[in-house]
Motif scaffolding. Structure first.
Motif, mmCIF file in Angstrom:
data_model
loop_
_atom_site.group_PDB
_atom_site.id
_atom_site.type_symbol
_atom_site.label_atom_id
_atom_site.label_comp_id
_atom_site.label_asym_id
_atom_site.label_seq_id
_atom_site.Cartn_x
_atom_site.Cartn_y
_atom_site.Cartn_z
ATOM 1 N N ARG A 7 10.386 11.905 3.082
ATOM 2 C CA ARG A 7 10.411 11.672 4.534
ATOM 3 C C ARG A 7 9.054 11.140 4.992
ATOM 4 O O ARG A 7 8.011 11.715 4.669
ATOM 5 N N ALA A 8 9.056 10.030 5.721
ATOM 6 C CA ALA A 8 7.820 9.459 6.252
ATOM 7 C C ALA A 8 7.282 10.339 7.374
ATOM 8 O O ALA A 8 8.045 10.819 8.216
ATOM 9 N N LEU A 9 5.961 10.556 7.379
ATOM 10 C CA LEU A 9 5.332 11.388 8.403
ATOM 11 C C LEU A 9 4.402 10.590 9.311
ATOM 12 O O LEU A 9 4.334 10.845 10.515
ATOM 13 N N GLY A 10 3.656 9.651 8.747
ATOM 14 C CA GLY A 10 2.712 8.873 9.536
ATOM 15 C C GLY A 10 2.362 7.582 8.832
ATOM 16 O O GLY A 10 2.308 7.535 7.601
ATOM 17 N N ASN A 11 2.146 6.534 9.612
ATOM 18 C CA ASN A 11 1.885 5.217 9.030
ATOM 19 C C ASN A 11 1.035 4.415 10.010
ATOM 20 O O ASN A 11 1.519 3.949 11.041
ATOM 21 N N SER A 12 -0.247 4.259 9.687
ATOM 22 C CA SER A 12 -1.141 3.552 10.605
ATOM 23 C C SER A 12 -0.857 2.058 10.664
ATOM 24 O O SER A 12 -1.246 1.384 11.614
ATOM 25 N N PHE B 47 0.866 -1.181 0.000
ATOM 26 C CA PHE B 47 0.000 0.000 0.000
ATOM 27 C C PHE B 47 0.896 1.221 0.000
ATOM 28 O O PHE B 47 1.587 1.514 0.974
ATOM 29 N N GLY B 48 0.903 1.927 -1.132
ATOM 30 C CA GLY B 48 1.754 3.099 -1.262
ATOM 31 C C GLY B 48 1.727 3.597 -2.689
ATOM 32 O O GLY B 48 0.720 3.470 -3.386
ATOM 33 N N ILE B 49 2.840 4.161 -3.150
ATOM 34 C CA ILE B 49 2.904 4.694 -4.503
ATOM 35 C C ILE B 49 4.216 4.284 -5.168
ATOM 36 O O ILE B 49 5.208 3.964 -4.505
ATOM 37 N N GLU B 50 4.210 4.304 -6.495
ATOM 38 C CA GLU B 50 5.419 4.179 -7.302
ATOM 39 C C GLU B 50 5.495 5.408 -8.185
ATOM 40 O O GLU B 50 4.498 5.805 -8.790
ATOM 41 N N CYS B 51 6.654 6.032 -8.246
ATOM 42 C CA CYS B 51 6.808 7.200 -9.110
ATOM 43 C C CYS B 51 8.096 7.076 -9.914
ATOM 44 O O CYS B 51 9.056 6.428 -9.485
ATOM 45 N N SER B 52 8.098 7.664 -11.090
ATOM 46 C CA SER B 52 9.274 7.634 -11.957
ATOM 47 C C SER B 52 10.016 8.956 -11.862
ATOM 48 O O SER B 52 9.407 10.029 -11.735
ATOM 49 N N LEU B 53 11.332 8.873 -11.933
ATOM 50 C CA LEU B 53 12.208 10.044 -11.816
ATOM 51 C C LEU B 53 13.255 10.007 -12.923
ATOM 52 O O LEU B 53 13.531 8.936 -13.488
ATOM 53 N N PRO B 54 13.849 11.142 -13.251
ATOM 54 C CA PRO B 54 14.901 11.164 -14.283
ATOM 55 C C PRO B 54 16.045 10.219 -13.932
ATOM 56 O O PRO B 54 16.419 10.073 -12.761
ATOM 57 N N THR C 240 15.281 6.276 -16.688
ATOM 58 C CA THR C 240 14.321 6.446 -15.606
ATOM 59 C C THR C 240 14.704 5.596 -14.405
ATOM 60 O O THR C 240 15.219 4.484 -14.564
ATOM 61 N N VAL C 241 14.483 6.124 -13.218
ATOM 62 C CA VAL C 241 14.560 5.328 -12.000
ATOM 63 C C VAL C 241 13.175 5.349 -11.359
ATOM 64 O O VAL C 241 12.419 6.305 -11.526
ATOM 65 N N TYR C 242 12.854 4.268 -10.653
ATOM 66 C CA TYR C 242 11.521 4.122 -10.079
ATOM 67 C C TYR C 242 11.628 4.026 -8.559
ATOM 68 O O TYR C 242 12.305 3.141 -8.024
ATOM 69 N N LEU C 243 10.959 4.940 -7.898
ATOM 70 C CA LEU C 243 10.930 4.980 -6.439
ATOM 71 C C LEU C 243 9.569 4.490 -5.954
ATOM 72 O O LEU C 243 8.531 4.954 -6.417
ATOM 73 N N THR C 244 9.573 3.544 -5.032
ATOM 74 C CA THR C 244 8.337 3.125 -4.380
ATOM 75 C C THR C 244 8.459 3.413 -2.891
ATOM 76 O O THR C 244 9.487 3.140 -2.278
ATOM 77 N N VAL C 245 7.411 4.003 -2.346
ATOM 78 C CA VAL C 245 7.322 4.215 -0.901
ATOM 79 C C VAL C 245 5.981 3.641 -0.473
ATOM 80 O O VAL C 245 4.949 3.932 -1.079
ATOM 81 N N ASP C 246 5.994 2.810 0.559
ATOM 82 C CA ASP C 246 4.801 2.088 0.969
ATOM 83 C C ASP C 246 4.620 2.124 2.474
ATOM 84 O O ASP C 246 5.606 2.147 3.231
ATOM 85 N N ALA C 247 3.364 2.077 2.886
ATOM 86 C CA ALA C 247 3.074 1.894 4.304
ATOM 87 C C ALA C 247 3.523 0.521 4.752
ATOM 88 O O ALA C 247 3.992 0.334 5.877
ATOM 89 N N ALA C 248 3.383 -0.461 3.854
ATOM 90 C CA ALA C 248 3.793 -1.829 4.162
ATOM 91 C C ALA C 248 3.913 -2.607 2.866
ATOM 92 O O ALA C 248 3.283 -2.275 1.858
#
Length: 208
Positions: free
Chosen positions: A115-120, A40-47, A154-162
């Motif tokens: 930066r992570a701020l909150g994660n239930s 549960f989170g997002i994936e985003c593409s970057l240069p 492209t590089v791909y960053l994923t940040v997830d709650a879990a």
């Protein structure tokens, strides 16, 4: 937006005058028949030039919620290709647990910090994170390593709650219940900060 007929995902974006973008993702209106989640989170593409990575979390090698006993908490750095594990069948890889922040930058120290701020799910401001030269879909579609793209644009960053635990699915049992991601009301928030030689967040303030 709706996730099929199973649940609703809401994304809230708050952009500050200094360029900081705060994102809050929530999962609600969950139906009883909703299956477990893989993440549960997002994936985003970057240069592709954002190929230098630094983070505070579990490392230095890849780890998952049920595969991190040998990892330790510290600040780690390297190049994006170092996160690739040469599995015979391309698959999810390069994950890091309990990450407080991650910075991606180019050779001129320009880039972003997340930066992570909150994660239930975790009950603490941490996240699961990976940075790879391949997207999740590219990993799924490739049957063999030579079928993965090699353009480097492209590089791909994923940040997830879990992220779902590994278990022994290929040759044994599924992840234990404590390492599964059940469909339940979830709130995950993080911020994206611009980084430049003239504006560098004080990362030591985030390593709490």
């Amino acid at each position: 937006y709706s996730v099929g007929d199973f649940a609703t995902v809401t994304m809230k974006y708050v952009l500050s005058p200094d360029g900081t973008l705060q994102i809050t993702e929530t999962l609600s209106d969950i139906k009883e028949e909703t299956p477990d989640m893989f993440r549960f989170g997002i994936e985003c593409s970057l240069p592709g030039e954002y190929d230098s990575i630094e983070f505070f979390g579990a490392g230095p090698w890849e780890n998952y919620c049920d595969r991190k006993t040998a990892s330790f908490m510290a600040c780690f750095g390297g190049e994006v290709p170092s996160n690739v594990t040469p599995y015979t069948k391309p698959q999810d890889m390069g994950n890091h647990e309990d990450v407080s922040w991650v910075k991606l930058s180019d050779g001129k120290n320009c880039g972003i910090m997340v930066r992570a701020l909150g994660n239930s799910v975790k009950g603490a401001p941490v996240m699961s994170m990976s940075v790879l030269p391949y997207s999740a879909m590219e990993l799924v579609m490739a049957a063999h390593p030579h079928q993965l793209p090699r353009n480097g644009d492209t590089v791909y960053l994923t940040v997830d709650a879990a992220v779902l635990g590994l278990g022994g699915q290929s040759c044994g049992p599924a992840p234990q219940e404590k390492n599964r991601i059940y469909a339940a009301p979830t709130r995950f928030s993080f911020e994206i900060l611009p980084v430049s030689p003239h504006r560098f967040p004080k990362v030591w303030e985030f390593a709490e």
